[in-house]
Design an enzyme around this catalytic site. Structure first.
Site, mmCIF file in Angstrom:
data_model
loop_
_atom_site.group_PDB
_atom_site.id
_atom_site.type_symbol
_atom_site.label_atom_id
_atom_site.label_comp_id
_atom_site.label_asym_id
_atom_site.label_seq_id
_atom_site.Cartn_x
_atom_site.Cartn_y
_atom_site.Cartn_z
ATOM 1 C CG HIS A 1 37.984 28.365 45.653
ATOM 2 N ND1 HIS A 1 38.755 28.027 46.745
ATOM 3 C CD2 HIS A 1 38.482 29.548 45.206
ATOM 4 C CE1 HIS A 1 39.692 28.956 46.931
ATOM 5 N NE2 HIS A 1 39.549 29.886 46.013
ATOM 6 C CG MET B 1 33.468 35.611 45.364
ATOM 7 S SD MET B 1 34.728 35.284 46.646
ATOM 8 C CE MET B 1 33.871 34.052 47.605
ATOM 9 C CD GLU B 2 36.113 31.314 46.711
ATOM 10 O OE1 GLU B 2 36.521 32.257 46.004
ATOM 11 O OE2 GLU B 2 36.550 31.094 47.857
ATOM 12 C CD GLU C 1 37.929 32.280 41.647
ATOM 13 O OE1 GLU C 1 37.399 31.949 42.731
ATOM 14 O OE2 GLU C 1 38.962 32.983 41.586
ATOM 15 N N GLY D 1 40.264 39.217 41.180
ATOM 16 C CA GLY D 1 40.133 38.510 39.908
ATOM 17 C C GLY D 1 38.762 37.887 39.723
ATOM 18 C CD GLU E 1 41.542 31.671 48.315
ATOM 19 O OE1 GLU E 1 42.010 31.244 47.238
ATOM 20 O OE2 GLU E 1 40.352 32.043 48.436
#
Ligand code: B3K
Ligand code: ZN
Length: 883
Positions: free
Chosen positions: A306, A268-269, A303, A266, A325
């Protein structure tokens, strides 16, 4: 791809790194044929390291061009390779290593490391992609300050991004330019990111509670500039929410988001530079459904969150993945609840757990939320680590209450800021900050499998005592035969004739009046709870709000369920009762059909549905959720717990129940359909979403029960001013319409939307789900359609993924052609994109659940196992499934 069978990595073998990298300088020289990466690593031997321990740097598919130590070039013999690992011996305690590698992003189809997507350079480094860019200590407990310079042609790549804050920009000879980025926050390599491309940007600002002005950018292709507003608003909401709910503020001057078409997950942080799958960030009412809007909001928030739970406090090793997570999914869930309806959100979460995570927990890849070993870490980005991990954090929240939970999270963030932490650190902070003993609760971290909770009751009219007896057990999972009891918060109430009863629990001291809602903390294999002052046998309302990720068993009668559904004080429990009623009705229909009788729907069920439909005071979103019949894969999952699932019978029974309910409640459905029409212009707000959801649910009942209603769907398709209504109408026609009408509408839809890749994905998905007997041929044909591309994960998921998970009757065809299609696709993807190949394989791994199909499914897995060069990703899933 690596050769030979991959090794297993164990949590128990964790050792701290022999070296630290205090500072990392990177220079990227981007050219179309190749990219030259020059790195300068400032190395320091760790205190714990042996004096003579060599430096071992990870690398994968790299061409080493040059290596120098403290300014002196190294030659072969000064260093060597052990497999992919570059080994350098006899290093001083502090030194500088310069390394130049060359890579070919244009040939990178695995979408891990640095790759190209539609003319854009971008990266994905989690979990172990950074080693595909340069030699490095590519492990999350090695945290370094990064300074990155990116150089490229300025016409083709006007935008050059990396983590942190932008530094100097310089024009160079030959039409090239370069930009420097400094990230002051030490981070592990998996959070590194780079983007270069011809992008446009939507910009806004945010001022943190502490007064820092932050520039927010969403970078997209020019054609997508009109699809960023919702993501931007969601980002701002998330930033504010995290300040209020957790005291977490943003810590850089800019926050960049980039949308990329080819992306494995989906989003990425990456620190300060989140990279998103276009499907999870771009939206507008024309192309996006309500669910899509909600997904964008949730993922943008996830995200962003995070930044603290993952980046400021990161993971010591990949076994701790759920630390970031599970906690972040919990946080985004709280956020979504606050933004919309908390009961609807809870229903969605419980559904996902029950349909998919429980199956994973009961399958061959079953693992605790903190796994103890893996072959390929990318296979462990699972529903268990994410969703069950979030449920585990949620249980801590339930046990502590909001205030003490916040004390625990404050302590956690403060104590581990800038460090790589473990799940144990998190639990410890919760214990200390929250003032609670979580010793036994830790079993949730170490034990796999879904606990079974069986409740029985007894009522003594003489004494007015009502006793609930709760028993727990947990099935064996791979490598874990015996399980110790879990700590299970069991939220409950008791329903009497006039509503929920005060719960006078024997032994409990209540400060005020006895409450109507309690959380029983179940921690023994068997224990009893006695409620006093009860006049008549009540109906227990159990596992309210899905208070623990367990399977709950209680012998409810139909009348009990109808009572709970209509009158319980807890919205979730009402939905759950409706689900149980539907399941019971479908199972009975299945049994009747298998015995050669015609299936029926009991009056009390039809009455209950009518009651829901006819009351305009009820929340339409909840009514819609209550009337959605459980998905076929959930029904199969439940059946597999008993005798094994018969997919065809399940499908037919579900269809019949839907049709019969539609016929019997025709008038109510039609009235509700008309009543719920929205005259105002589209807004993705909770109230409109709720109306559309129920209205489209009504449409599907109407259409499935009487073909005359097809004109409603046709009309809705024609006049729809948004994608939610248009797609709902298309689905109704695709599933239940005559061939001619269906084909015309599908063609029309494609012609109108062929330029919008995300909409085309929806079109592929609808077709993949059509449950008629030409489905397989249709999917095969679409795999050679111009709109399909095996290299694009979204397309693969929309077509092949949807076929294998949302079209069970066709995937499980008795001629095994569905299984073959999946295995063939996995084989092809195995070399192209191993991560996606392994993920796609999941439905075949559930072979034990399907009575009458086991041999067919197994033999496709065996065919895969026999393939010569399997990626570690696919190898692990195949071999574990066959064990
Ligand atoms: N952390 C990433 C997932 C990375 C998956 C790598 N195979 C997205 C997320 O969970 O926010
Ligand atoms: Zn995440």
């Amino acid at each position: 791809m690596r050769d030979g069978s991959p090794g297993t990595v164990y949590l128990k073998d964790y050792r701290p790194s022999d070296f630290m990298i205090t500072r990392t300088e990177l220079y990227f020289d981007l050219h179309d044929e190749s990219v030259v990466v020059s790195s300068r690593l400032h190395l320091q031997r760790s205190h714990s390291s042996q004096r003579d321990a060599p430096l071992r740097l990870h690398g994968e598919e790299l061409e080493l061009v040059n290596l120098a130590l403290d300014g002196t070039q190294l030659h072969e013999g000064d260093y060597w390779f052990e497999g992919d690992v570059l080994v350098v011996e006899r290093l001083p305690d502090e030194c500088v290593l310069d390394c130049t590698t060359q890579i070919k992003p244009q040939e990178n189809t695995s979408l891990s490391g640095l790759y190209r997507s539609r003319g854009l350079y971008c990266t994905q480094c989690e979990a172990e992609g950074f080693r595909r860019i340069t030699y490095y200590l590519d492990r999350p407990d090695v945290m370094s300050v990064f300074c990155v310079t990116v150089e490229a042609d300025s016409d083709s790549y006007p935008v050059l991004l990396s983590n942190g804050n932008p530094g100097e920009t310089e024009m160079l000879d030959g039409g090239r330019h370069r930009v420097v980025w400094n990230d002051p926050h030490p981070k592990p390599s998996y959070l590194f990111a780079l983007v270069a491309g011809d992008l446009r940007c939507v910009q806004d600002t945010f001022t943190t509670a502490g007064g820092r002005a932050v520039i927010l950018n969403i970078h997209v292709e020019e054609k997508d500039l009109d699809k960023c507003e919702h993501a931007m608003r969601s980002l701002q909401e998330a930033m504010r929410w995290d300040e209020v709910a957790y005291g977490c503020e943003y810590d850089l001057d800019v926050f960049n988001i980039v949308a990329v078409d080819d992306f494995n997950m989906g989003a990425m942080e990456n620190k300060g530079l989140n990279i998103f799958n276009t499907a999870c960030v771009l939206c507008n009412p024309e192309i996006t459904t309500d669910l899509g809007f909600q997904r964008v909001e949730a993922i943008v928030a996830h995200e962003y969150f995070h930044n603290w739970s993952g980046n400021r406090v990161t993971c010591r090793d990949w076994f701790q993945l759920s630390l970031k997570e599970g906690f972040t999914v919990f946080r985004d869930g709280q956020f979504s609840s606050d933004m919309g309806s908390s009961t609807v959100k809870r229903v969605a979460d419980a559904n996902l757990m029950r349909t998919a995570q429980f199956a994973e927990d009961a399958g061959p890849m079953s693992h605790p939320i903190r796994p103890e070993s893996f072959m390929e870490i990318n296979n462990f980005y699972t529903l268990t680590v994410y969703e069950k991990g979030a449920e585990v954090v949620r249980m801590i929240h339930t046990l502590l209450g909001a205030e003490r939970f916040r004390a625990g999270s404050d302590l956690y963030f403060q104590r581990y800021d800038g460090q790589a932490a473990t799940c144990e650190n998190f639990i410890g902070a919760m214990e200390e900050g929250g003032g609670i003993d979580l010793a036994q609760f830790r079993n949730w971290y170490s034990q796999a499998g879904t606990p079974e909770v069986t409740v029985s009751d007894a009522f003594d009219e003489q004494t007015g005592c009502y006793t609930l007896t709760v028993e727990q057990s947990c099935p064996a999972t791979p490598g874990q035969r015996e399980k110790a009891p879990f700590v299970i918060p069991l939220a409950m109430g008791l329903l009497g004739e006039q509503g929920n009863l005060p719960l006078r629990l024997q032994g409990a001291v209540d400060e005020n009046d006895a409450p109507c809602h309690r959380v029983l903390v179940v921690d023994q294999p068997k224990q009893s709870y006695v409620f006093e002052g009860i006049k008549r046998r009540p109906v227990p309302s159990l596992l309210r709000g899905f208070s623990a990720p367990v399977r709950l068993h209680y012998n409810y009668s139909q009348d009990d369920l109808c009572a709970l559904m209509r009158r319980d004080g807890d919205g979730f429990a009402r939905w759950d009762a409706a689900q149980a009623l539907s399941i019971d009705t479908i199972v009975r229909a299945e049994q009747a059909m298998l015995a050669g009788h015609s299936p029926t729907v009991d009056d009390c069920v039809a009455d209950a549905w009518r009651y829901l439909l006819d009351d305009p005071a009820l929340d339409p979103a909840m009514v819609a959720e209550m009337m959605h019949l459980p998905a076929e894969d959930y029904l199969a999952e439940l059946a597999s717990q008993a005798a094994g699932a018969n997919v065809d019978a399940i499908h037919q029974a579900r269809e019949v129940v839907q049709k019969v309910l539609g016929e019997r409640l025709q008038t109510s459905f039609r009235l509700a359909y008309d009543r719920l029409e929205i005259k105002q212009s589209y807004a993705p707000d909770a109230s409109q979403i709720a109306r559309r959801s129920l209205r489209n649910t009504c449409l599907s009942y109407l259409v499935s029960s009487d073909r005359k209603n097809m004109q409603l769907a046709t009309l809705q398709y024609q006049v729809a001013g948004n994608m939610t209504d248009r797609l709902a109408a298309l689905k109704s026609v695709a599933f239940y319409g005559e061939d001619g009408l269906r084909d015309t509408m599908l063609d029309d839809f494609y012609e109108n939307w062929r330029e919008e890749s995300l909409v085309v994905n929806q079109w592929l998905q609808v077709q993949a789900m059509i449950p008629d007997d030409r489905a397989l041929a249709r999917v095969q044909r679409l795999m050679s359609h111009e709109a399909f591309d095996l290299r694009n994960p979204n397309k693969v998921r929309a077509l092949v993924g949807a076929f294998t998970t949302l079209n069970p009757v066709n995937f499980h065809r008795v001629d095994a052609s569905g299984y073959r299609l999946l295995a063939d696709t996995v084989l092809e993807l195995n070399t192209v994109n191993p991560q996606i190949a392994a993920r796609l394989l999941a439905p075949l791994t559930r072979w034990r659940n399907y009575a009458g199909r086991q041999d067919l499914m197994r033999s496709e897995l065996e065919r895969l196992a026999a393939a010569k060069t399997l990626s570690p990703d696919v190898y692990e899933v195949v071999t574990k499934s066959l064990e």
